[in-house]
Design an enzyme around this catalytic site. Sequence first.
Site, PDB file in Angstrom:
ATOM      1  N   ASP A 383      68.769 -89.170  30.478  1.00 58.34           N
ATOM      2  CA  ASP A 383      69.840 -89.597  29.585  1.00 58.34           C
ATOM      3  C   ASP A 383      69.351 -89.677  28.138  1.00 58.34           C
ATOM      4  O   ASP A 383      68.157 -89.754  27.872  1.00 58.34           O
ATOM      5  CB  ASP A 383      70.359 -90.961  30.012  1.00 58.34           C
ATOM      6  CG  ASP A 383      69.305 -92.041  29.824  1.00 58.34           C
ATOM      7  OD1 ASP A 383      68.174 -91.820  30.279  1.00 58.34           O
ATOM      8  OD2 ASP A 383      69.597 -93.083  29.220  1.00 58.34           O
ATOM      9  N   GLU A 384      70.298 -89.669  27.227  1.00 60.06           N
ATOM     10  CA  GLU A 384      70.058 -89.940  25.809  1.00 60.06           C
ATOM     11  C   GLU A 384      68.862 -89.185  25.248  1.00 60.06           C
ATOM     12  O   GLU A 384      68.081 -89.711  24.449  1.00 60.06           O
ATOM     13  CB  GLU A 384      69.889 -91.450  25.587  1.00 60.06           C
ATOM     14  CG  GLU A 384      71.162 -92.205  25.936  1.00 60.06           C
ATOM     15  CD  GLU A 384      70.998 -93.704  25.860  1.00 60.06           C
ATOM     16  OE1 GLU A 384      71.967 -94.392  25.550  1.00 60.06           O
ATOM     17  OE2 GLU A 384      69.882 -94.202  26.134  1.00 60.06           O
TER      18      GLU A 384
END
Length: 578
Positions: A383-384
């Site tokens: 993620d991210e």
Amino acid sequence: MGRRFRPLLMVCAALLAATALPAAQAGADAGTSTDRSTGTGTGTGKDMGTDSAHSPRPLDQVVPAPASVRPKGKPYTITPRTMIRVTGGSGHEQGQSRGQGQRQGQGHGGGGPGASKEALRTAEQLAELLRPSTGYRLPVTTRPGRDGIQLRLVGDRELGSEGYRLAVDERAAVISAEESAGLFHGVQTLRQLLPATVEARDEQPGPWRIAGGTIADKPRYAYRGAMLDVSRHFFTVDKVKRYIDQLALYKINKLHLHLSDDQGWRIAIDSWPRLAQYGGSTQVGGGPGGHYTKADYREIIRYASARQLTVVPEIDMPGHTNAALASYAELNCDGKAPPLYTGTEVGFSSLCVPLERTYDFVDDVIRELAAMTPGPYLHIGGDEAHSTSHEDYVAFMDRVQPVVAKYGKKAIGWHQITGATPAKGTVAQYWGYDRTSAAERAQVAEAAKKGTQLVLSPADRSYLDMKYDKDTPLGLSWAGFVEVQRSYDWNPGAYLEGAPADSVLGVEAPLWSETLSTSKQVEYMAFPRLPGVAELGWSPASTHDWDRYKHRLAQQAPRWDQLGMDYYRSPQVPWPGR
């Protein structure tokens, strides 16, 4: 992931004949249709399910809600003569017993391998719970009998690997299950049916009654998880064990440990020792941090396994990797190690995707972690990764997913992995929320249509670190405020538009620790929301009803008080005495 901007039918005839269950019990076991109201005195009144000395708690007043409840007959009362009997499986024929004070693993009359040992362990756990508050000896025995509390392993495939039946009459309370996990879950139901004072560690007055009738129960989803972020703030082994005990009471079966992030690396890796020694030396706010030795990690796994939880370790990559990059300059594209980080921003770090040394590192870490982890899953984050180009992200995931498979594990990734090419068997964990773009939701749904299974953790529903309201002293609010009803009131099977209902493997309640550093703080943010997510994962959709649930939830509070837990007294819940 996501932090900021992240967002029977009857028991078989042979068994009944061999054990000669009382007629009332046998009749109660004869079906599994749901009858959740007849004779239980439920409804939505504030007095329902109280721990009265004169009437036991109704069978349906537990969390998660059972699949089928049939109240019938008189209650069973635990007395000084009660024994806990374990039958079924192998190695129980000698009929010896073990009373209070005998060492675990001895005096079982053979004990038997595999599930039989686990059944005995579950029986001893129950005895250890009941002995202090009742003051009774409650010996665990493998002698057959028609009375007492009975734990039975039976050949009943309808129950599945985690289901159970609880049949209660005035002579016995019988928990039967196909596998030992079902016995354990049945014991948690029995535990909730007893007065909350059963949790006390000193003798209480009783009486200790369990309502008559039958529960037939099994989970809706195979994956029912809770995540603890031990990277932003480090939590010791004892603190993790405390959380495990709380999860087990609500039939959670996966403990997802977020073991690495920008602020700290928390697991010892022999081939890269500075990861833990240096990368684990701090935390958010600049505290001392810490890490788990391999012996620590194995102890967490052992403790969780004894409570029917599988540990899912996560090494987040290619982003959220500053602790690793700070520990080894050779992992950086420019060969220069950044300083350790103690803030709470995200998206600024990335492994060097074109660098071949990166994949030596990934292989070593996954190899050592997989060797320590008996469960089937290994979470690789994803993620991210805002500092990783899309092309590099796809290339990285194409390299890393086969490494997980090489070491015998199934990969789980946060749902951004669906923007790459999910390998066969990879699970995507969806953490989006109401403001997640339609295109991103559609991308996840399309992957699900092609066979990618989903674990649902919508940030504005199941993220336990979200503030309850504007006055909550802990937590974050980037996904909005998440009160108890909002956390409970959604249907995993229909949540993500376009995703087939059968693509949902289960649900998980993540707890990120930017603002949390103590067990009390963890409990305040997890409770009372976590039991609702547990119910979404376990109970049939037909049982879902906020107005009924909030009263069952309220009756958990005296138990939490006995256990010394902190929790948020939400105004949405009719707490006892309110």
